[in-house]
Design a protein around this motif. Structure first.
Motif, PDB file in Angstrom:
ATOM      1  N   PHE A  60     -74.178 -28.196 -34.547  1.00  0.00           N
ATOM      2  CA  PHE A  60     -73.730 -28.958 -35.807  1.00  0.00           C
ATOM      3  C   PHE A  60     -74.060 -30.456 -35.793  1.00  0.00           C
ATOM      4  N   THR A  61     -74.800 -30.937 -34.988  1.00  0.00           N
ATOM      5  CA  THR A  61     -75.297 -32.250 -34.950  1.00  0.00           C
ATOM      6  C   THR A  61     -75.676 -32.778 -36.168  1.00  0.00           C
ATOM      7  N   ALA A  62     -76.553 -32.120 -36.806  1.00  0.00           N
ATOM      8  CA  ALA A  62     -77.035 -32.718 -38.171  1.00  0.00           C
ATOM      9  C   ALA A  62     -75.942 -32.651 -38.967  1.00  0.00           C
ATOM     10  N   ARG A  63     -74.860 -31.965 -39.108  1.00  0.00           N
ATOM     11  CA  ARG A  63     -73.665 -32.020 -40.017  1.00  0.00           C
ATOM     12  C   ARG A  63     -72.918 -32.862 -39.472  1.00  0.00           C
ATOM     13  N   ASP A  64     -72.760 -33.289 -38.156  1.00  0.00           N
ATOM     14  CA  ASP A  64     -71.640 -33.993 -37.858  1.00  0.00           C
ATOM     15  C   ASP A  64     -72.194 -35.831 -37.805  1.00  0.00           C
ATOM     16  N   ARG A  66     -74.329 -36.613 -40.418  1.00  0.00           N
ATOM     17  CA  ARG A  66     -74.135 -36.729 -41.809  1.00  0.00           C
ATOM     18  C   ARG A  66     -72.662 -37.161 -42.053  1.00  0.00           C
ATOM     19  N   ARG A  67     -71.551 -36.387 -41.777  1.00  0.00           N
ATOM     20  CA  ARG A  67     -70.266 -36.843 -41.898  1.00  0.00           C
ATOM     21  C   ARG A  67     -69.815 -37.857 -41.521  1.00  0.00           C
ATOM     22  N   LEU A  68     -70.614 -38.220 -40.328  1.00  0.00           N
ATOM     23  CA  LEU A  68     -70.243 -39.735 -39.583  1.00  0.00           C
ATOM     24  C   LEU A  68     -70.563 -40.756 -40.272  1.00  0.00           C
ATOM     25  N   ALA A  69     -71.684 -40.611 -41.060  1.00  0.00           N
ATOM     26  CA  ALA A  69     -72.536 -41.492 -41.947  1.00  0.00           C
ATOM     27  C   ALA A  69     -71.684 -41.547 -43.226  1.00  0.00           C
ATOM     28  N   GLY A  71     -68.459 -41.689 -43.320  1.00  0.00           N
ATOM     29  CA  GLY A  71     -67.262 -42.277 -43.040  1.00  0.00           C
ATOM     30  C   GLY A  71     -66.066 -41.439 -42.551  1.00  0.00           C
ATOM     31  N   HIS A  72     -66.634 -40.361 -42.176  1.00  0.00           N
ATOM     32  CA  HIS A  72     -65.467 -39.336 -41.763  1.00  0.00           C
ATOM     33  C   HIS A  72     -65.224 -39.970 -39.938  1.00  0.00           C
ATOM     34  N   ILE A  73     -64.319 -40.867 -39.916  1.00  0.00           N
ATOM     35  CA  ILE A  73     -64.069 -41.446 -38.595  1.00  0.00           C
ATOM     36  C   ILE A  73     -63.267 -40.332 -37.573  1.00  0.00           C
ATOM     37  N   ASN A  74     -62.415 -39.848 -37.869  1.00  0.00           N
ATOM     38  CA  ASN A  74     -61.633 -38.825 -37.129  1.00  0.00           C
ATOM     39  C   ASN A  74     -62.173 -37.409 -36.886  1.00  0.00           C
ATOM     40  N   LEU A  75     -63.665 -37.473 -36.754  1.00  0.00           N
ATOM     41  CA  LEU A  75     -64.555 -36.275 -36.672  1.00  0.00           C
ATOM     42  C   LEU A  75     -64.625 -35.932 -35.122  1.00  0.00           C
ATOM     43  N   LYS A  76     -64.199 -34.750 -34.784  1.00  0.00           N
ATOM     44  CA  LYS A  76     -64.495 -34.466 -33.430  1.00  0.00           C
ATOM     45  C   LYS A  76     -65.669 -33.559 -33.659  1.00  0.00           C
ATOM     46  N   PRO A  77     -66.878 -33.995 -32.992  1.00  0.00           N
ATOM     47  CA  PRO A  77     -67.981 -33.314 -33.230  1.00  0.00           C
ATOM     48  C   PRO A  77     -68.187 -31.909 -32.599  1.00  0.00           C
ATOM     49  N   GLY A  78     -68.934 -31.055 -33.230  1.00  0.00           N
ATOM     50  CA  GLY A  78     -69.143 -29.690 -32.560  1.00  0.00           C
ATOM     51  C   GLY A  78     -68.165 -28.621 -32.613  1.00  0.00           C
ATOM     52  N   ILE A  79     -67.288 -28.803 -33.796  1.00  0.00           N
ATOM     53  CA  ILE A  79     -66.182 -27.864 -33.955  1.00  0.00           C
ATOM     54  C   ILE A  79     -66.454 -27.297 -35.343  1.00  0.00           C
ATOM     55  N   ILE A  80     -65.759 -26.230 -35.632  1.00  0.00           N
ATOM     56  CA  ILE A  80     -65.568 -25.588 -36.947  1.00  0.00           C
ATOM     57  C   ILE A  80     -64.267 -25.331 -37.139  1.00  0.00           C
ATOM     58  N   ARG A  81     -63.903 -25.388 -38.643  1.00  0.00           N
ATOM     59  CA  ARG A  81     -62.416 -25.147 -38.928  1.00  0.00           C
ATOM     60  C   ARG A  81     -62.562 -23.953 -40.002  1.00  0.00           C
ATOM     61  N   ASP A  82     -61.845 -22.968 -39.581  1.00  0.00           N
ATOM     62  CA  ASP A  82     -61.755 -21.858 -40.611  1.00  0.00           C
ATOM     63  C   ASP A  82     -60.582 -22.148 -41.573  1.00  0.00           C
ATOM     64  N   GLY A  83     -60.872 -21.438 -42.680  1.00  0.00           N
ATOM     65  CA  GLY A  83     -60.094 -21.676 -43.959  1.00  0.00           C
ATOM     66  C   GLY A  83     -60.530 -22.449 -44.983  1.00  0.00           C
ATOM     67  N   SER A  84     -61.762 -22.848 -44.912  1.00  0.00           N
ATOM     68  CA  SER A  84     -62.282 -24.047 -45.946  1.00  0.00           C
ATOM     69  C   SER A  84     -62.696 -23.122 -47.172  1.00  0.00           C
ATOM     70  N   THR A  85     -62.576 -24.034 -48.177  1.00  0.00           N
ATOM     71  CA  THR A  85     -62.708 -23.399 -49.539  1.00  0.00           C
ATOM     72  C   THR A  85     -64.155 -23.531 -49.913  1.00  0.00           C
ATOM     73  N   ASP A  86     -65.021 -24.152 -49.143  1.00  0.00           N
ATOM     74  CA  ASP A  86     -66.427 -24.713 -49.564  1.00  0.00           C
ATOM     75  C   ASP A  86     -67.091 -23.867 -48.822  1.00  0.00           C
ATOM     76  N   GLY A  87     -66.895 -22.569 -48.504  1.00  0.00           N
ATOM     77  CA  GLY A  87     -67.797 -21.420 -47.882  1.00  0.00           C
ATOM     78  C   GLY A  87     -67.602 -21.398 -46.360  1.00  0.00           C
ATOM     79  N   PRO A  88     -68.163 -20.416 -45.798  1.00  0.00           N
ATOM     80  CA  PRO A  88     -68.197 -20.429 -44.210  1.00  0.00           C
ATOM     81  C   PRO A  88     -68.426 -21.781 -43.611  1.00  0.00           C
ATOM     82  N   PRO A  89     -67.304 -21.772 -42.684  1.00  0.00           N
ATOM     83  CA  PRO A  89     -67.511 -23.080 -41.736  1.00  0.00           C
ATOM     84  C   PRO A  89     -68.730 -23.407 -41.022  1.00  0.00           C
ATOM     85  N   TRP A  90     -69.570 -22.207 -40.828  1.00  0.00           N
ATOM     86  CA  TRP A  90     -70.725 -22.215 -39.844  1.00  0.00           C
ATOM     87  C   TRP A  90     -72.039 -22.265 -40.640  1.00  0.00           C
ATOM     88  N   ALA A  91     -71.736 -22.545 -42.082  1.00  0.00           N
ATOM     89  CA  ALA A  91     -72.987 -22.581 -42.975  1.00  0.00           C
ATOM     90  C   ALA A  91     -73.732 -23.667 -42.828  1.00  0.00           C
TER      91      ALA A  91
END
Length: 146
Positions: A60-64, A66-69, A71-91
């Motif tokens: 998930f390097t590219a995703r992480d 992008r999210r850091l850029a 402004g997501h400052i509390n992001l722990k890199p390389g993890i996924i969270r289940d239960g998202s409404t945006d589709g599968p967390p591994w997409a």
């Protein structure tokens, strides 16, 4: 065969060993840091297990980045969270390196290779970053029994 969130396989048809793959949980509920692989024997239970971290394999390097850029400052890199409404967390993952690590584990325990990752054609347009790898030829050299 998938049971719940766990994948079971018999990579070598004649062997009694089975492969179990599931997401590796963190201390937080519905948050996963990688894959947990285990070799299971029907009589002896788990013979071996191994954790493959998403962060170690750049899944998930590219995703992480992008999210850091964004402004997501509390992001722990390389993890996924289940239960998202945006589709599968591994997409948004690139599973190329992680798939090779799983394939090496399967070759080590089952002396066989696994088929390359190919997304379902109906979902191919939604899943991005999944690249199929060519399957290496099976190693047919005799091995000493384990």
């Amino acid at each position: 065969m998938v049971i719940g969130d766990t994948f079971y396989a018999a990579p070598a048809a004649a062997a009694p060993l089975r492969l179990r793959i599931r997401f590796s949980p963190t201390i937080r509920q519905n948050v996963y840091s990688g894959l947990h692989l285990a070799v299971i024997h029907p009589d002896h239970g788990a013979i071996d297990s191994h954790h493959l971290a998403f962060a170690d394999h750049g899944t998930f390097t590219a995703r992480d980045e992008r999210r850091l850029a964004e402004g997501h400052i509390n992001l722990k890199p390389g993890i996924i969270r289940d239960g998202s409404t945006d589709g599968p967390p591994w997409a948004e993952g690139d599973f190329t390196v992680l798939q090779e690590a799983v394939a090496q584990y399967v070759r080590m325990w089952f002396n066989t290779s696994i088929p390359p990752l190919t997304p379902d054609p109906a979902r191919r347009s939604r899943v991005r970053g999944v690249t199929a790898l060519p399957t290496p030829p099976a190693d047919r050299t005799p091995r000493r029994p384990r």
